[in-house]
Write a protein that holds these residues in place. Structure first.
Motif, short mmCIF file in Angstrom:
data_model
loop_
_atom_site.label_atom_id
_atom_site.label_comp_id
_atom_site.label_asym_id
_atom_site.label_seq_id
_atom_site.Cartn_x
_atom_site.Cartn_y
_atom_site.Cartn_z
N LYS A 14 0.90 -0.92 -0.30
CA LYS A 14 -0.23 0.19 -0.23
C LYS A 14 0.83 1.22 -0.12
CE LYS A 14 -3.44 -0.08 3.29
NZ LYS A 14 -4.02 -0.48 4.87
N ALA A 15 0.01 2.70 -0.41
CA ALA A 15 1.28 3.75 -1.00
C ALA A 15 0.42 3.64 0.62
CB ALA A 15 0.72 4.51 -1.62
N VAL A 16 1.63 5.19 1.23
CA VAL A 16 1.28 5.03 3.16
C VAL A 16 0.90 6.93 2.64
CG1 VAL A 16 3.22 4.32 3.70
CG2 VAL A 16 3.39 6.32 2.84
N ASN A 17 0.79 6.91 0.88
CA ASN A 17 -0.58 9.20 1.27
C ASN A 17 -1.16 8.87 0.25
OD1 ASN A 17 2.25 8.61 -0.36
ND2 ASN A 17 2.51 10.92 -0.96
N ALA A 18 -1.77 7.50 -0.03
CA ALA A 18 -2.04 8.17 -1.47
C ALA A 18 -3.87 8.64 -1.14
CB ALA A 18 -2.87 6.18 -1.94
N LYS A 19 -4.00 10.10 -2.95
CA LYS A 19 -4.60 10.64 -2.24
C LYS A 19 -6.45 9.77 -2.09
CE LYS A 19 -2.59 15.25 -3.77
NZ LYS A 19 -2.27 15.76 -5.21
N SER A 20 -6.54 8.97 -2.16
CA SER A 20 -8.29 8.49 -2.83
C SER A 20 -7.61 6.88 -2.58
CB SER A 20 -9.03 8.60 -4.11
OG SER A 20 -7.77 7.40 -5.31
N GLU A 21 -8.53 5.87 -1.69
CA GLU A 21 -8.60 4.47 -1.80
C GLU A 21 -8.52 4.57 -2.47
OE1 GLU A 21 -8.77 1.33 0.00
OE2 GLU A 21 -11.16 1.98 -0.85
N GLU A 22 -9.29 4.71 -3.60
CA GLU A 22 -9.90 3.81 -5.16
C GLU A 22 -8.09 3.77 -6.30
OE1 GLU A 22 -12.37 3.52 -6.81
OE2 GLU A 22 -13.26 2.36 -4.60
N HIS A 23 -7.14 4.29 -5.92
CA HIS A 23 -5.94 4.22 -5.77
C HIS A 23 -4.65 4.30 -4.62
CE1 HIS A 23 -7.83 4.48 -9.81
NE2 HIS A 23 -8.19 4.95 -9.46
N SER A 24 -4.72 3.16 -4.27
CA SER A 24 -3.81 2.90 -3.24
C SER A 24 -3.03 1.77 -3.06
CB SER A 24 -4.94 3.34 -1.99
OG SER A 24 -5.37 2.15 -1.20
N CYS A 25 -3.26 0.90 -3.23
CA CYS A 25 -2.49 -0.41 -3.67
C CYS A 25 -2.21 -1.87 -4.62
CB CYS A 25 -4.27 -1.53 -2.48
SG CYS A 25 -3.78 -1.85 -1.43
N LYS B 281 -14.68 16.06 8.08
CA LYS B 281 -13.76 17.02 7.13
C LYS B 281 -14.31 17.43 6.19
CE LYS B 281 -9.97 18.13 10.47
NZ LYS B 281 -8.90 17.55 10.42
N LEU B 282 -14.81 18.33 5.62
CA LEU B 282 -14.49 18.33 3.90
C LEU B 282 -13.66 18.05 3.02
CD1 LEU B 282 -16.20 19.76 2.05
CD2 LEU B 282 -15.53 21.30 1.62
N ASP B 283 -12.35 18.15 3.37
CA ASP B 283 -11.37 17.57 2.44
C ASP B 283 -11.50 15.52 2.94
OD1 ASP B 283 -10.77 20.02 2.40
OD2 ASP B 283 -9.37 19.83 3.79
N ASN B 284 -11.26 15.31 3.90
CA ASN B 284 -11.81 13.79 4.09
C ASN B 284 -13.48 13.23 3.50
OD1 ASN B 284 -9.32 14.09 5.69
ND2 ASN B 284 -10.03 13.86 7.20
N LEU B 285 -13.95 13.65 2.85
CA LEU B 285 -15.22 13.14 1.91
C LEU B 285 -14.72 12.39 0.71
CD1 LEU B 285 -17.79 15.71 1.79
CD2 LEU B 285 -17.06 14.19 3.60
N PRO B 286 -15.32 10.78 0.10
CA PRO B 286 -14.91 10.58 -0.53
C PRO B 286 -15.02 11.10 -1.79
CG PRO B 286 -15.71 9.56 0.75
CD PRO B 286 -15.52 10.72 0.98
N VAL C 85 -27.08 18.83 6.17
CA VAL C 85 -26.10 19.06 6.48
C VAL C 85 -25.80 21.00 6.81
CG1 VAL C 85 -25.39 16.84 5.70
CG2 VAL C 85 -24.89 19.25 4.75
N LYS C 86 -24.77 20.97 7.44
CA LYS C 86 -23.90 22.59 7.36
C LYS C 86 -22.93 22.50 6.78
CE LYS C 86 -23.65 23.53 12.02
NZ LYS C 86 -24.74 23.74 13.35
N LEU C 87 -21.98 23.60 6.90
CA LEU C 87 -20.73 23.19 6.38
C LEU C 87 -19.99 24.58 8.12
CD1 LEU C 87 -19.64 23.52 2.88
CD2 LEU C 87 -18.41 22.26 4.28
N SER C 88 -19.55 23.92 8.48
CA SER C 88 -18.97 25.23 9.05
C SER C 88 -17.22 24.46 9.49
CB SER C 88 -19.52 25.46 10.27
OG SER C 88 -19.09 23.96 11.85
N LYS C 89 -16.40 25.85 9.69
CA LYS C 89 -15.00 25.57 9.33
C LYS C 89 -14.17 24.13 8.98
CE LYS C 89 -14.79 27.82 14.07
NZ LYS C 89 -15.12 27.39 15.44
N GLY C 90 -14.55 23.83 7.77
CA GLY C 90 -14.12 22.62 6.41
C GLY C 90 -14.88 21.26 7.39
#
Lengths: 512, 460
Positions: free
Chosen positions: A384-395, B83-88, B105-110
């Motif tokens: 596995k990549a340790v820093n993949a941006k998306s799970e879809e492309h990580s392995c 967190k917004l950035d962690n959403l698939p 839902v609401k968005l607050s502080k990312g």
């Protein structure tokens, strides 16, 4: 990095009236690719070795040379500066450079350029201010001499740029946007620049003071750069030259650039040999001149804003760009080398022909895929990549069959029977080449997939002994294994949307 | 007359108007055959045929997916707060905007936080409409907008015997020549029904080679023909060969986590050569940390292999390799996380920069791209450097297909002990393939639609 230029503004800095199209062509052939032209705005890509091109002034200076309007080293008004800098303490960011520039007729374009230049230089060349940072001040708001010193954060106090009240260094780092963003660059103490009456100029590399900020009325400037390595001279040169192009008079300060060109040895014969071109001696001065580089017969003279020109090969490239990449003929040298293919790739290609003959469509899926697809049946030991941006492309895939099943699943609206195969690398855990095939239709059977494998084995000369095999990917009692690989009927739980029986095989192509 | 034609006409003589579908059912023949035969009869003036078009609502591929997995906005609700950035990416793209629209839902502080509880939401209008494929105009409109359903046209044919068709005496013809007819010689007296050449034949599901493979083979052929030797390397590479040996400073942005895939574990450094590389980095960039060089990466370019090749070979050598490279990217129609790169190098005391133009022009010419532009560019490991654009008349624009240059002395000297000219290039295979075949979405090349692979043209 992308730089935005205002065409009218660049036009005003060029020595001759130039059509937009001509300018764009020249920019492309100079190595600053035009990404987009939108009415009056030109967006260009500036390469990281050319921080001097992050301003309209820098670009126009380069184009004045490249288009032949103004050849050779740029000439500016220069003198020693009236400003004196006293260094009291200097251990945090030990590399320093300064200059002043006077007599600027301020306008909106200059303000915009200064802002863009500072931002781009900080992020790229300055590595987000860690390596280098720059400060630009209104000289008339400063009483020289300027003292460079260091103080504990809680002892520093001034009104930071964009704020209305005095704050301590600690507060600045905790509360202001810039402070929070760059707080990691300082520990307990910070460098501080103070003038003779105690006005704080800045706390590099975080923020300048509101008291000394540049505004629409600024005529005279003080410029600094602090850093962790040599190169601060270059940054001060870049900013100062840009303002000098707007008509200002440069003032040298020590420490800081002198603006006298560097002399660097350059062997023009060797360069021509490497490039494969012949240049008349009297043309050499002109060609280097197009790049704003001087030439005295043995040394190239380099303006101080060009830190990227040091070695023979650097000047060779300048010469090539000046000569024009469109002028190279493209010679094909005679050679008695004979091409040799990789037998592994030849084998793979023969196999593809056989599979196509057997009615299979070749597919390609990703080498880097998701754990979700690979580990449906509790696979372990995946890379596995340790820093993949998306799970879809990580392995990294350890099998080809999951990719084929995935393919069948997204193609359930296509006609059946579906016969597909893939030849590709898997990591199990070492990289190896494999072939896998799958058949899906309502009557997909043992006999059909085995027939395909039998045919393949004859062509490959494989002598395989198959024995029943239990594997989580296959229905119990409906899979077989040999030294090259396995085949069987895919477990119904893995069929998902397919809803039809699927048989498949996967075989190694390398040595056993 | 074809026996099936005869069968249909006999049926229609006794009865009235039928759809070809009904005909097929009544006679126990395939619907396509019923349509084809009716056509043929209508051309002979024996039946009249008319067309009726009706429309029907069906779920698209995305619609089916939603049926299976649930509404994106509801799936989103399941993982909140987050967190917004962690959403698939998938949920962020569609689910989020609808969840916000519905005020779930609401968005607050990312951070995305639920306002409503998932189990209290009940069935939404879209969900009901998607399940039943019925509903008010607004709901259907919404489904169409979200591309979950589409109107599909269904064409039906109705046939009826004409006056002549009712009167004509029906005689069966022979449709197929059989071994028996040949052996007995009866074919001499037989009346064969003529072919209907405009009718479609029996559909074939072909086996075919993937477009990328076709292009790889073309490229291999060209380089082998120009006297290049083929090479291959590992997709897992040390930072040392991927970056350090190529003079990429250790603080270069390309080495950051957001651009390069790193793997756990460490590679061993090649002892002698790493000392030389260390020296050149220290001299130019101030510092060099062996731990950075030992980090394992998914190679970001095949150029990593080229560095090894010049270390292991003596000039003159011409080598090429087509291999996978990886970029830590989020996928869209232009970007993939993995790509093929065509790498080539010429390692020769006598080779010049002008020769680089020669090789590149020749390569593209052989692929059929005759208008190319070579521009100055920048790469950390080459000087001079170039980028290659190919002109596309359809787009009236230049498109960049790769980079090239001469390896810098800082790359060549530590690896070979001398400053020998090395031409090197890296070209993007997928882009070349797309342009060659006129494919406009790069994702079409992987996990493709089977229909595309079955029916694509072998040239643009």
């Amino acid at each position: 990095m992308i730089i935005e230029l205002d065409f009218q503004d660049v036009q005003s800095l060029l020595r001759r009236k130039t059509e937009l199209e001509k300018l764009c062509d020249a920019l492309n052939m100079y190595g600053t690719q035009v990404e987009e032209v939108d009415k009056n705005k030109i967006r260009i890509e500036v390469n990281p070795n050319r921080p001097d091109l992050v301003s309209p002034e820098g670009v126009a200076r380069a184009m004045n040379g490249f288009l032949g309007y103004d050849l050779g080293l740029p000439v500016w008004k220069m003198d020693g500066s009236s400003v004196e800098v006293l260094i009291e303490k200097n251990s945090i960011r030990p590399y320093l450079a300064f200059s002043s520039i006077t007599g600027i007729d301020m306008n909106q374009n200059i303000i915009k350029s200064l802002m863009q230049m500072q931002e781009k230089l900080h992020t790229s060349f300055g590595r987000n201010r860690r390596k280098y940072s720059i400060g630009i001040y209104d000289l008339d708001k400063i009483r020289p001499p300027i003292t460079i010193t260091e103080m504990p954060l809680d002892k520093i106090s001034f009104v930071p740029l964009g704020e209305t009240r005095e704050m301590t260094g600690k507060e600045i780092i905790k509360k202001t946007d810039k402070g929070k963003k760059f707080s990691g660059l300082l520990k307990r103490k910070a460098p501080v620049f103070v003038d003779s009456i105690g006005t704080v100029l800045s706390m590099p590399p975080i923020i300048n003071s509101e008291d000394t900020k540049v505004d629409r009325k600024t005529k005279n400037f003080f410029i600094d750069s602090t850093g962790m390595a040599e190169g601060t001279d270059t940054l001060v040169s870049i900013v100062t030259s840009a303002l000098a192009d707007r008509g200002g008079k440069i003032g040298f300060i020590s420490p800081g650039p002198t603006f006298f060109p560097f002399h660097k040895p350059f062997d023009s014969d060797k360069a021509q040999k490497r490039l494969g071109i012949k240049i008349e001696p009297n043309q050499l001065t002109n060609l280097l001149g197009k790049m704003r580089v001087g030439w005295n017969g043995s040394d190239a003279l380099v303006p101080t804003y060009r830190a990227d020109l040091n070695h023979q090969i650097d000047f060779t490239e300048e010469l090539a760009i000046a000569y024009g990449y469109d002028k190279f003929k493209g010679t094909l040298p005679a050679s008695n080398l004979i091409g040799k293919s990789l037998s592994q790739n030849d084998l793979a290609q023969s196999l593809r022909q056989i599979m196509v003959g057997l009615g299979f469509i070749e597919t390609r899926s990703y080498v880097l895929t998701s754990e979700r697809i690979l580990s449906k049946r509790g696979e372990s030991k995946l890379i596995k990549a340790v820093n993949a941006k998306s799970e879809e492309h990580s392995c990294l895939r350890n099998k080809l069959l999951p990719g084929l099943l995935d393919f069948l699943e997204i193609n359930t609206d296509s006609k059946y029977p579906q016969r597909i195969f893939e030849i590709g690398e898997v990591f199990s855990p070492r990289q190896e080449l494999r072939i896998a095939g799958a058949i899906a239709h309502s009557e997909a059977s043992y006999a059909e997939i085995k027939g395909v494998l039998d045919s393949l084995s004859i062509s490959m000369g494989w002598d395989l002994h198959w024995a029943l095999w239990e594997d989580a990917w296959f229905l119990s009692g409906r899979a077989a294994l040999s030294k090259k690989g396995l085949f069987g009927e895919i477990h119904p739980e893995l069929l998902g949307e397919i809803g039809l029986p699927v048989t498949g095989f996967e075989m190694k192509l390398g040595k056993d | 007359m074809h026996p099936l034609e005869a069968k249909i006409l006999r049926f229609l003589k006794r009865k009235k108007r039928f759809s070809t579908q009904e005909l097929a059912q009544a006679l126990g023949i395939k619907p396509e055959a019923a349509t084809r035969m009716s056509y043929s009869l209508s051309r002979k003036g024996l039946v009249s045929m008319d067309k009726q078009v009706t429309t029907k609502l069906v779920r698209t591929k995305e619609g089916k997916e939603v049926m299976k997995k649930g509404l994106p906005e509801k799936r989103l609700m399941k993982i909140l707060p987050e967190k917004l950035d962690n959403l698939p990416a998938e949920l962020k793209a569609t689910g989020l905007q609808w969840a916000i629209k519905h005020k779930w839902v609401k968005l607050s502080k990312g951070k995305v936080e639920p306002i409503k509880q998932l189990n209290k939401l009940g069935w939404t209008k879209e969900e009901l409409a998607l399940k039943s494929l019925e509903g008010d105009e607004e709901a259907i409109k919404l489904l169409k907008r979200r591309k979950w359903v589409e109107q599909v046209k269904k064409t039906e044919f109705f046939v009826e015997a004409t006056k002549r068709g009712k009167e004509i005496k029906i005689k069966d013809g022979i449709t197929a020549l059989t071994p028996k007819l040949i052996a007995s010689g009866k074919w001499k007296q037989a009346e064969f029904t003529p072919f209907a050449p405009t009718d479609p034949g029996i559909e074939q599901l072909p086996g075919r080679i993937h477009p990328l493979t076709e292009m790889i083979e073309k490229v291999r052929k060209i380089f082998l023909g120009m006297g290049f030797t083929e090479s291959a390397g590992s997709m897992i590479e040390s930072s040392f060969w991927n970056f350090d040996a190529l003079f990429v400073p250790q603080d270069h942005p390309a080495r950051e986590m957001q651009d390069t895939f790193y793997l756990s574990g460490k590679s061993r450094l090649p002892k002698q050569i790493s000392e030389k590389v260390k020296a050149i980095h220290k001299q130019n960039w101030g510092s060099w940390d062996p731990n950075q060089a030992m980090k394992r990466v998914l190679r970001t370019h095949v150029t990593a292999l080229s560095a090894k090749e010049i270390y292991e070979n003596e000039p003159p050598a011409k080598i090429f390799s087509i291999g996978k490279i990886f970029r830590n990217e989020t996928l869209d129609y232009k970007h993939l996380a993995e790509l093929y790169q065509i790498d080539g190098l010429v390692f020769d005391e006598k080779v010049t920069f002008d020769d680089l133009f020669g090789y590149l022009k020749q390569f593209f010419l052989e692929l059929g791209f005759d208008k190319i532009r070579i521009r100055p560019a920048y790469f950390p490991y080459t000087e001079p450097s170039v980028e290659i654009d190919v002109y596309f008349p359809e787009k009236k624009d230049w498109l960049e297909l790769g980079g090239a240059g001469m390896f810098r002395p800082e790359v060549v000297e530590p690896l070979t002990g001398k400053d020998c000219p090395v031409l090197a290039w890296g070209l993007g295979l997928e882009r070349i393939t797309m342009l060659y075949y006129g494919i406009n979405d790069i994702r079409k090349l992987y996990k493709s639609e089977l229909e595309f692979l079955r029916t694509r043209r072998i040239m643009k």
